[in-house]
Write an enzyme that holds these catalytic residues in place. Structure first.
Site, PDB file in Angstrom:
ATOM      1  N   TYR A 132       0.868  -1.177   0.000  1.00 55.31           N
ATOM      2  CA  TYR A 132       0.000   0.000   0.000  1.00 55.31           C
ATOM      3  C   TYR A 132       0.906   1.228   0.000  1.00 55.31           C
ATOM      4  O   TYR A 132       2.078   1.130   0.367  1.00 55.31           O
ATOM      5  CB  TYR A 132      -0.856   0.040   1.270  1.00 55.31           C
ATOM      6  CG  TYR A 132      -1.774  -1.136   1.471  1.00 55.31           C
ATOM      7  CD1 TYR A 132      -3.023  -1.170   0.858  1.00 55.31           C
ATOM      8  CD2 TYR A 132      -1.409  -2.197   2.290  1.00 55.31           C
ATOM      9  CE1 TYR A 132      -3.889  -2.240   1.054  1.00 55.31           C
ATOM     10  CE2 TYR A 132      -2.270  -3.277   2.494  1.00 55.31           C
ATOM     11  CZ  TYR A 132      -3.505  -3.293   1.878  1.00 55.31           C
ATOM     12  OH  TYR A 132      -4.350  -4.349   2.066  1.00 55.31           O
ATOM     13  N   THR A 158      -2.085  -2.091  -4.002  1.00 58.00           N
ATOM     14  CA  THR A 158      -3.542  -2.106  -3.814  1.00 58.00           C
ATOM     15  C   THR A 158      -4.040  -0.671  -3.688  1.00 58.00           C
ATOM     16  O   THR A 158      -3.567   0.080  -2.837  1.00 58.00           O
ATOM     17  CB  THR A 158      -3.913  -2.941  -2.572  1.00 58.00           C
ATOM     18  OG1 THR A 158      -3.498  -4.280  -2.808  1.00 58.00           O
ATOM     19  CG2 THR A 158      -5.398  -2.917  -2.303  1.00 58.00           C
ATOM     20  N   LYS A 255      -3.634  -3.128  -8.254  1.00 55.99           N
ATOM     21  CA  LYS A 255      -4.749  -4.001  -7.862  1.00 55.99           C
ATOM     22  C   LYS A 255      -5.902  -3.170  -7.318  1.00 55.99           C
ATOM     23  O   LYS A 255      -5.700  -2.342  -6.415  1.00 55.99           O
ATOM     24  CB  LYS A 255      -4.267  -4.978  -6.772  1.00 55.99           C
ATOM     25  CG  LYS A 255      -5.343  -5.879  -6.193  1.00 55.99           C
ATOM     26  CD  LYS A 255      -4.731  -6.897  -5.243  1.00 55.99           C
ATOM     27  CE  LYS A 255      -5.749  -7.892  -4.720  1.00 55.99           C
ATOM     28  NZ  LYS A 255      -6.662  -7.346  -3.730  1.00 55.99           N
ATOM     29  N   HIS A 279     -11.688  -6.037  -4.395  1.00 55.70           N
ATOM     30  CA  HIS A 279     -11.272  -6.525  -3.083  1.00 55.70           C
ATOM     31  C   HIS A 279     -12.248  -7.602  -2.571  1.00 55.70           C
ATOM     32  O   HIS A 279     -12.548  -7.676  -1.392  1.00 55.70           O
ATOM     33  CB  HIS A 279     -11.202  -5.365  -2.084  1.00 55.70           C
ATOM     34  CG  HIS A 279     -10.067  -5.433  -1.106  1.00 55.70           C
ATOM     35  ND1 HIS A 279      -8.968  -4.613  -1.183  1.00 55.70           N
ATOM     36  CD2 HIS A 279      -9.849  -6.207  -0.006  1.00 55.70           C
ATOM     37  CE1 HIS A 279      -8.146  -4.860  -0.169  1.00 55.70           C
ATOM     38  NE2 HIS A 279      -8.662  -5.831   0.556  1.00 55.70           N
TER      39      HIS A 279
HETATM   40  C1  LIG Z   1      -9.860 -12.432   4.395  1.00 54.95           C
HETATM   41  C2  LIG Z   1      -9.360 -11.612   3.255  1.00 54.95           C
HETATM   42  C3  LIG Z   1      -8.247 -10.807   3.424  1.00 54.95           C
HETATM   43  C4  LIG Z   1      -7.768 -10.026   2.365  1.00 54.95           C
HETATM   44  N1  LIG Z   1      -6.641  -9.260   2.551  1.00 54.95           N
HETATM   45  C5  LIG Z   1      -6.156  -8.531   1.508  1.00 54.95           C
HETATM   46  C6  LIG Z   1      -4.958  -7.768   1.658  1.00 54.95           C
HETATM   47  O1  LIG Z   1      -4.334  -7.785   2.708  1.00 54.95           O
HETATM   48  N2  LIG Z   1      -4.541  -7.031   0.594  1.00 54.95           N
HETATM   49  C7  LIG Z   1      -5.222  -7.021  -0.614  1.00 54.95           C
HETATM   50  O2  LIG Z   1      -4.802  -6.340  -1.550  1.00 54.95           O
HETATM   51  N3  LIG Z   1      -6.348  -7.745  -0.773  1.00 54.95           N
HETATM   52  C8  LIG Z   1      -6.824  -8.501   0.249  1.00 54.95           C
HETATM   53  N4  LIG Z   1      -7.957  -9.245   0.081  1.00 54.95           N
HETATM   54  C9  LIG Z   1      -8.623  -9.248  -1.239  1.00 54.95           C
HETATM   55  C10 LIG Z   1      -8.065 -10.352  -2.131  1.00 54.95           C
HETATM   56  O3  LIG Z   1      -6.744 -10.099  -2.529  1.00 54.95           O
HETATM   57  C11 LIG Z   1      -8.899 -10.525  -3.399  1.00 54.95           C
HETATM   58  O4  LIG Z   1      -8.973  -9.288  -4.054  1.00 54.95           O
HETATM   59  C12 LIG Z   1     -10.303 -11.039  -3.129  1.00 54.95           C
HETATM   60  O5  LIG Z   1     -10.286 -12.011  -2.119  1.00 54.95           O
HETATM   61  C13 LIG Z   1     -10.863 -11.630  -4.430  1.00 54.95           C
HETATM   62  O6  LIG Z   1     -12.166 -12.087  -4.245  1.00 54.95           O
HETATM   63  P1  LIG Z   1     -12.513 -13.624  -3.929  1.00 54.95           P
HETATM   64  O7  LIG Z   1     -12.290 -13.797  -2.465  1.00 54.95           O
HETATM   65  O8  LIG Z   1     -13.929 -13.734  -4.336  1.00 54.95           O
HETATM   66  O9  LIG Z   1     -11.593 -14.500  -4.749  1.00 54.95           O
HETATM   67  C14 LIG Z   1      -8.430 -10.043   1.119  1.00 54.95           C
HETATM   68  C15 LIG Z   1      -9.562 -10.874   0.952  1.00 54.95           C
HETATM   69  C16 LIG Z   1     -10.006 -11.664   1.984  1.00 54.95           C
HETATM   70  C17 LIG Z   1     -11.191 -12.550   1.754  1.00 54.95           C
END
Ligand SMILES: Cc1cc2nc3c(=O)[nH]c(=O)nc-3n(C[C@H](O)[C@H](O)[C@H](O)COP(=O)(O)O)c2cc1C
Length: 383
Positions: A132, A158, A255, A279
């Site tokens: 970030y 992100t 992202k 996200h």
């Molecule tokens: C529990 C959880 C934690 C996440 N933490 C981050 C993170 O730290 N940084 C980030 O860029 N995206 C984070 N994401 C988003 C994921 O990178 C991704 O964009 C998202 O899970 C995609 O959707 P999906 O769960 O339907 O595959 C997180 C998602 C979940 C479910």
């Protein structure tokens, strides 16, 4: 139910729900506000139907591709997710070992609970580090330099989180980082003795990549939402992305982009890829489904950028649709976390095996032997 009986992502989800205390399961499973975007991300794939070609030689299926500067055995990788210790005692390391076995790229979150250096020791497959733009740009710079020194092959920035999303399930369950034992948490944990025993033996929880910086500020135990709201630079703009692209100098993804206009700016700012993402519906509820943004973005940027779809991917046929619409690869978060919670390394290993098998079968059925040959002739919007 055991891992061996999980045949799809939904089975892993059900098993994760059985294994995890409710606040931890809801942290994975939940999203922002009314969770419309979460549901819509997967539902959006139903807008598209596949048109198979007949009598094509599909004796050999080739799922290999080249994305983010790396050869990949299939166009699927693990999205960055924070908080792994909440879901399994082997944390992100379990996922890293499965990624290593499948030679699949793993993206590692700034807010992971295992350090990037330890993950680098667990997988020699390609690795992406997710950053970030912190208010303290020195911290972002330090993370990028550490990623380089640890052999990471790409980074992603992100950009969909200038503030934290409104995740009401977490508010209701009272989840904190590290988990605090309130009466509600104690009750939720009491009915999941295996998880609770493991946590009682080793309650350590830290954001391993940034713990040193937080400890210096006396804020080591802040929650993820607090982290978003306190540490990120809300004034960040495209110059920040340009600065990062130059600092890293290698494959660089942005992202959290849905707009075709932003994709054009990203290309001019030094990005090599876009992760089309909302996200997983955890930030802006009501935001468009990533799969619906692929075609307009491809039309806008041509071949200047690689496009990765992230959000709602649950089936091999979703991968085929995303690629036929113009994406180069997909990544997923929850499928990895459900399978991690369901069975650690073995769970993620089985989930990746299932996704690979589904992709191979669907390529044969759609009549396209090479994943890189998928194009818009294989897909159309439903009437
Ligand atoms: C529990 C959880 C934690 C996440 N933490 C981050 C993170 O730290 N940084 C980030 O860029 N995206 C984070 N994401 C988003 C994921 O990178 C991704 O964009 C998202 O899970 C995609 O959707 P999906 O769960 O339907 O595959 C997180 C998602 C979940 C479910």
């Amino acid at each position: 139910m055991s891992i061996a009986r999980c045949n799809n992502v939904e089975d892993f989800r059900r098993l994760a729900r059985r294994r995890l205390p409710a606040p931890m399961f809801n942290y994975i499973d939940g999203a922002a506000d009314d969770e419309w975007s979460l549901k819509n991300n997967t539902r959006a794939f139903e807008k598209y139907e596949l048109i198979n070609r007949a009598l094509v030689n599909v004796a050999e299926i080739d799922t290999r591709t080249h994305v983010l500067g790396c050869d990949m055995p299939m166009p699927i990788f693990l999205a960055p997710t924070g908080g792994g210790r909440l879901f399994h005692h082997n944390k992100e390391l379990a996922a890293a070992r499965a990624a290593n076995k499948h030679r699949v790229l793993m993206a590692v979150s700034t807010l992971g609970t295992t350090s990037m250096e330890d993950i680098a020791k667990a997988t020699s497959a390609p690795k992406m580090f997710q950053v970030y733009l912190h208010k303290d740009l020195g911290l972002t710079k330090e993370l990028v330099e550490r990623a380089r020194a640890s052999g990471f092959t790409s980074i992603c920035l992100t950009v969909d989180s200038p503030v934290g999303g409104n995740r009401e399930r977490d508010k209701r369950s009272g989840l904190t980082f590290p988990p605090k034992m309130t009466l509600a948490t104690i009750l939720a944990c009491a009915i999941k003795p295996e998880w609770s025993l493991r946590f009682a033996i080793n309650p350590e929880f830290k954001f391993a990549n940034v713990d040193h910086a937080l400890s210096k500020e006396g804020k080591a135990s802040q929650g993820i939402m607090e982290y978003f709201n306190n540490q990120f630079d809300r004034t960040a703009n495209w110059q920040g992305a340009e600065w990062l692209a130059k600092l890293w100098g290698g494959p660089f993804a942005i992202k959290g982009v849905l707009s075709a206009e932003d994709a054009k700016i990203a290309a001019d700012s030094g990005a090599t890829a876009i992760m089309i993402s909302n996200h997983g519906g955890r930030q802006l509820d009501g935001s468009a489904a990533p799969v619906d943004c692929v075609r307009p973005m491809r039309d806008a940027v041509g071949r200047k950028l690689e496009l990765i779809v992230d959000g709602g991917v649950r089936r091999g046929s979703h991968v085929v649709k995303a690629l036929a619409l113009g994406a180069d690869a997909v990544s997923f978060g929850r499928p990895m976390l459900y399978s991690l919670a369901a069975g650690g390394e073995k769970g993620v290993d089985r989930m990746l095996t299932i996704m690979r098998e589904e992709l191979e079968r669907d390529l044969a059925l759609v009549g396209c032997a090479k994943v890189r040959d998928l194009n818009e002739s294989y897909v159309r919007v439903r009437a």
